[in-house]
Motif scaffolding. Structure first.
Motif: not given
Lengths: 100, 168
Positions: A25-28, A91-96, A80-84
């Motif tokens: 899955r890609r959703n954190a 999407n964990i593919e956007d976090i690199k 997750v809230i802080a990253v959003f």
């Protein structure tokens, strides 16, 4: 009486389902839910062995696992809230940023 | 085939079905709802294992507190369905292969576990899995880990506030 190995097979299947979800899955948030599935599989194993040996140490371990899962969920969802807030996506593919 | 086996079979099938629904559902809300039902069915299985207290904790803490937190965050972030459909990418095939491989290894290991269940004595049947027995075990033998867990929960609480707050 259900044999203990049936419970262990169920726990193994649940753990593998959770691992599959974490890998795919890609959703954190859904990844966190799959981690909860894996923790529950571990709990089921503890309780099955506690029943097999007839002592309550497995129950105490399951209690600790539930407490740690609560702590993990609160910290993880805060992250997750802080990253959003900073990226606008979970999407964990956007976090690199930390890649390489 | 007695009632225990029927209940175990029903709960096991329902647990696996709702666990796969968690993974394959498109919107995070339905994933969370499927996770709640997974927790309830697992609580039923815990009762079959004479773990009544842990089953109650499962419903109270997991299905109650943790899932409310999950639903709150999902609704706060206002996430919709994923745009991408069920694509069969390389990483998904690799993940499925890894999961199946792990299950085969675990099943081979479990098949070698000696399948002897200790029959509980009459005195044990009165106390096994009760809140009193677990509480005595926690507050005598496992007191230091218990206090460490309470400290962990405090740190997690403060940390969650610090991380999620935009400006302090």
């Amino acid at each position: 009486m259900v044999p203990i190995s049936y419970y262990l097979f169920l726990a193994a299947a649940l753990f593998c389902l959770g691992m599959f979800g974490v890998l795919v899955r890609r959703n954190a948030l859904v990844v966190f839910m799959c981690v909860e599935l894996m923790l529950n599989a571990a709990n089921l194993t503890f309780l099955a062995f506690a029943r097999m040996r007839g002592d309550t140490i497995g129950h105490v371990s399951a209690f600790f696992v539930i407490a740690v899962a609560a702590a993990e969920a609160s910290i993880g969802l805060a992250i997750v809230i802080a990253v959003f807030r900073s990226r606008g996506s979970v999407n964990i593919e956007d976090i690199k940023t930390m890649k390489h | 085939m007695n009632i225990e086996q029927v209940l175990f079979g029903a709960f096991a099938v329902l647990t696996l079905l709702s666990a796969s629904l968690v993974i394959f559902a498109k919107s995070p809300i339905s994933s969370a709802m499927a996770l709640v039902s997974t927790f309830f069915f697992l609580a039923g299985i815990y009762v079959l294992l004479w773990a009544h207290t842990v089953a109650a904790l499962q419903v109270l803490v997991y299905a109650g507190a943790i899932m409310v937190l999950f639903l709150f965050v999902i609704m706060l972030l206002n996430l919709g369905e994923e745009a991408a459909g069920p694509r069969l990418t390389f990483s998904r095939i690799l993940g499925g292969g890894a999961a199946i491989g792990l299950f085969v290894v675990l099943a081979l290991a479990i098949a070698r576990v000696p399948n002897r269940v200790q029959s509980l004595s009459l005195a044990q049947q009165q106390t096994f899995g009760t809140l009193r027995a677990i509480g005595e075990s926690i507050f005598t033998t496992w007191l230091l880990p218990f206090e460490a867990v309470s400290l962990l929960l405090l740190v997690a609480m403060v940390g969650a506030v610090v991380v999620a707050k935009s400006r302090i």
